[in-house]
Motif scaffolding. Structure first.
Motif, PDB file in Angstrom:
ATOM      1  N   ARG A  63      10.601   5.190   6.759  1.00 56.40           N
ATOM      2  CA  ARG A  63      11.401   4.800   7.921  1.00 56.40           C
ATOM      3  C   ARG A  63      10.519   4.373   9.089  1.00 56.40           C
ATOM      4  N   PHE A  64       9.447   5.096   9.299  1.00 54.81           N
ATOM      5  CA  PHE A  64       8.512   4.705  10.369  1.00 54.81           C
ATOM      6  C   PHE A  64       7.800   3.401  10.034  1.00 54.81           C
ATOM      7  N   SER A  65       7.626   3.115   8.737  1.00 55.73           N
ATOM      8  CA  SER A  65       6.843   1.942   8.337  1.00 55.73           C
ATOM      9  C   SER A  65       7.555   0.618   8.609  1.00 55.73           C
ATOM     10  N   MET A  94       0.815  -1.207   0.000  1.00 53.98           N
ATOM     11  CA  MET A  94       0.000   0.000   0.000  1.00 53.98           C
ATOM     12  C   MET A  94       0.854   1.265   0.000  1.00 53.98           C
ATOM     13  N   LEU A  95       2.099   1.150   0.442  1.00 55.06           N
ATOM     14  CA  LEU A  95       3.002   2.288   0.421  1.00 55.06           C
ATOM     15  C   LEU A  95       3.117   2.879  -0.983  1.00 55.06           C
ATOM     16  N   LEU A  96       3.019   2.013  -1.988  1.00 59.26           N
ATOM     17  CA  LEU A  96       3.148   2.466  -3.380  1.00 59.26           C
ATOM     18  C   LEU A  96       2.036   3.436  -3.752  1.00 59.26           C
ATOM     19  N   SER A 144      -2.733  -1.735   5.870  1.00 58.12           N
ATOM     20  CA  SER A 144      -3.138  -0.737   4.874  1.00 58.12           C
ATOM     21  C   SER A 144      -3.522   0.577   5.543  1.00 58.12           C
ATOM     22  N   MET A 145      -4.294   0.480   6.634  1.00 58.47           N
ATOM     23  CA  MET A 145      -4.721   1.693   7.332  1.00 58.47           C
ATOM     24  C   MET A 145      -3.543   2.392   7.991  1.00 58.47           C
ATOM     25  N   LEU A 146      -2.592   1.599   8.506  1.00 58.02           N
ATOM     26  CA  LEU A 146      -1.442   2.193   9.182  1.00 58.02           C
ATOM     27  C   LEU A 146      -0.605   3.023   8.214  1.00 58.02           C
ATOM     28  N   ILE A 147      -0.392   2.521   7.011  1.00 67.78           N
ATOM     29  CA  ILE A 147       0.419   3.272   6.047  1.00 67.78           C
ATOM     30  C   ILE A 147      -0.328   4.506   5.563  1.00 67.78           C
ATOM     31  N   ILE A 148      -1.657   4.426   5.465  1.00 73.59           N
ATOM     32  CA  ILE A 148      -2.444   5.603   5.068  1.00 73.59           C
ATOM     33  C   ILE A 148      -2.407   6.656   6.167  1.00 73.59           C
ATOM     34  N   ILE A 149      -2.504   6.220   7.434  1.00 77.49           N
ATOM     35  CA  ILE A 149      -2.420   7.157   8.559  1.00 77.49           C
ATOM     36  C   ILE A 149      -1.041   7.814   8.609  1.00 77.49           C
ATOM     37  N   LEU A 150       0.010   7.033   8.342  1.00 76.38           N
ATOM     38  CA  LEU A 150       1.354   7.616   8.258  1.00 76.38           C
ATOM     39  C   LEU A 150       1.421   8.647   7.133  1.00 76.38           C
TER      40      LEU A 150
END
Length: 527
Positions: free
Chosen positions: A231-233, A91-93, A210-216
């Motif tokens: 880096r946080f991911s 999801m980072l992409l 997925s939600m964590l990367i969107i929140i980041l």
């Protein structure tokens, strides 16, 4: 006188014949008595052997006897967390694409190539990781994958150029391919009657990732930039490396490799943790010397299954990442046909207008992506119901047809709320289909080739993942309906192909080797 002599001779012959018959009857009775005595001796011998020989049980009987308990909860949480890591890397992409497009002045095809390179690494390493997992163990491959993916993901945040970025993301794809073998490790520990309930719940962890990367993306990217978001991911990966130490090697693999002692140690530890006992006797399974042999996948017993599964995995990945990337592209370029669009979303962007357009996601776009992520778990009860009531094959067919319908509905003019609902339902059905394909693949192949079978399937799925960006991110700028049609068409064709899969795995025991795979076995219900 001659008549009397003839009568005497006749009488004498009759007497001899009667005596001969009586003699044969006596001999026959003696043979019967002798055979009866021999049979009784044999029966007594076999009975004594059965009484003196120790009882034994199979690996499947051991797993079913241990049942479900605390170990499986620990397994579910830790191995499920592996899905968090995989989801964040994928999801980072979608989140980082607008940022790198602007920073390096990328065209559409260059942005699409980023996703393609990740899936290329996944495809190449998928088969290799499957072979190593069947040959040397599942645990080693999954653990190595966590370390590999974390290391190269961290290096990605220091990429000085676009070329370095896509190379390092390709290396991340290799690590993610190794961590996907965790699904095999998890499946081999779960009793048959719990698989249809537990395995779909892994979607919860994928949704969390997925939600964590969107929140980041919402919190870190606007203030610190995309590099710090990456880096946080990797923090969850580092935590998971420590937690993974509590998961043992697959006992099924240990048995197939001839390590009965290691398997017994693992099973006894699980039994103590669950407060259960193993069956009476000793564990006996034949050692499987042909492990990780890819030829088995195209042998007569599996040829049709493998070919249809490879296409099913292609479509599962093609449709899933098509839905993810299409949604982000539609939001980024404001290509939606909305009846209540605000002034910002009324501005359409396409490649002809400018070589580069810096259009970062706004808060509403992030919220839409977050809501769509919830769709991956909202219909889990429906997914479990389909698997238990209809089985694996009908579930795949139903979900593929629904995916095709929702892909086409995304093109209709509606409100922003209507688009969010459609995106929510689309993500639900494509995610459920991915779950069913995962479960079916892990159940249909024997232990000797389960990992390499999964490896080949995931490699074919990444071909779909490699193609999806060029349709969802490049063709979308030309025509929305033209970009969505290939996804819908592929789903319909796959739904037809699923009907020709020869095996239904609902309620079946996991196979150990191809040598016990037979039509008789397929007709046996193990419930």
């Amino acid at each position: 006188f001659s008549n009397r002599m003839a009568l005497k001779r006749s009488s004498s012959m009759k007497t001899q014949l009667v005596n001969a018959i009586q003699l044969q009857e006596v001999e026959l009775e003696e043979e019967i008595n002798t055979s009866s005595i021999a049979f009784n001796h044999l029966k007594l011998f076999l009975t004594s052997v059965a009484q003196t020989e120790p009882k034994c049980y199979t690996m499947e009987e051991a797993v079913e006897s241990i049942g479900f308990g605390r170990f499986h909860i620990l397994l579910f949480v830790i191995m499920g967390s592996a899905n968090i890591v995989e989801a964040m890397e994928i999801m980072l992409l979608a989140v980082v694409s607008p940022e790198i497009r602007c920073e390096w002045h990328l065209e559409d095809w260059q942005v699409a190539l980023v996703s393609t390179m990740v899936f290329l690494g996944f495809m190449v390493c998928g088969v290799l990781c499957g072979y190593v997992a069947d040959k040397y163990g599942r645990w080693k491959v999954v653990f190595g994958g966590f370390i590999w993916a974390s290391y190269f993901s961290l290096l990605t945040s220091f990429s000085p150029s676009y070329g370095w970025f896509i190379f390092l993301r390709c290396m991340v794809g290799c690590g993610v391919a190794a961590t996907s073998q965790g699904f095999v490790l998890k499946t081999e520990f779960i009793p048959a009657k719990y698989r249809a309930f537990l395995l779909p719940l892994a979607s919860i962890f994928w949704m969390l990732g997925s939600m964590l990367i969107i929140i980041l993306g919402m919190t870190v990217v606007p203030t610190m930039g995309w590099r710090w978001m990456i880096r946080f991911s990797i923090i969850p990966s580092i935590i998971l490396i420590g937690l993974f130490m509590f998961i043992p090697e697959s006992a099924r693999f240990q048995v197939s490799a001839g390590n009965i002692q290691g398997a017994m140690s693992t099973l006894n530890w699980i039994a103590r943790m669950n407060g259960a006992t193993l069956p009476e006797g000793e564990l006996r399974e034949p050692e499987v010397t042909e492990r990780g042999n890819a030829v088995t996948l195209i042998s007569p017993a599996f040829r049709r299954t493998s070919l249809l599964l490879w296409y099913s995995w292609f479509v599962a990945s093609f449709s899933y990442y098509g839905s993810v990337l299409s949604s982000s592209e539609l939001l980024e370029k404001n290509l939606l046909c909305m009846t209540d669009a605000d002034p910002e979303h009324q501005i359409k962007h396409n490649q002809e207008e400018a070589l580069c357009y810096c259009i970062p996601f706004n808060m509403a776009d992030y919220q839409t992506l977050l809501i769509s992520c919830l769709g991956e778990v909202a219909l889990i009860p429906l997914n479990i119901g389909l698997l238990n009531i209809f089985g694996r094959k009908p579930s795949m067919a139903i979900l593929q047809v629904l995916s095709a319908i929702f892909f086409m509905l995304v093109n209709i003019c509606t409100t922003m709320f209507g688009f969010t609902v459609l995106l929510f339902l689309l993500r639900s059905v494509v995610s459920m289909n991915f779950n069913v394909v995962y479960i079916y693949t892990a159940e249909v192949y024997p232990t000797a080739v389960r990992s390499i079978g999964m490896g080949f399937c995931t490699s074919f799925s990444r071909v779909g993942g490699m193609i999806a960006p060029f349709i969802a991110q490049v063709l979308m700028s030309k025509s929305v309906i033209l970009a969505l049609s290939p996804f819908a068409t592929a789903c319909v064709i796959c739904a037809v192909g699923v009907a020709f899969l020869p095996i239904e795995t609902r309620g079946r025991a996991l196979l150990v080797s191809i040598f016990i795979f037979s039509p008789t076995f397929l007709k046996t219900d193990f419930n």
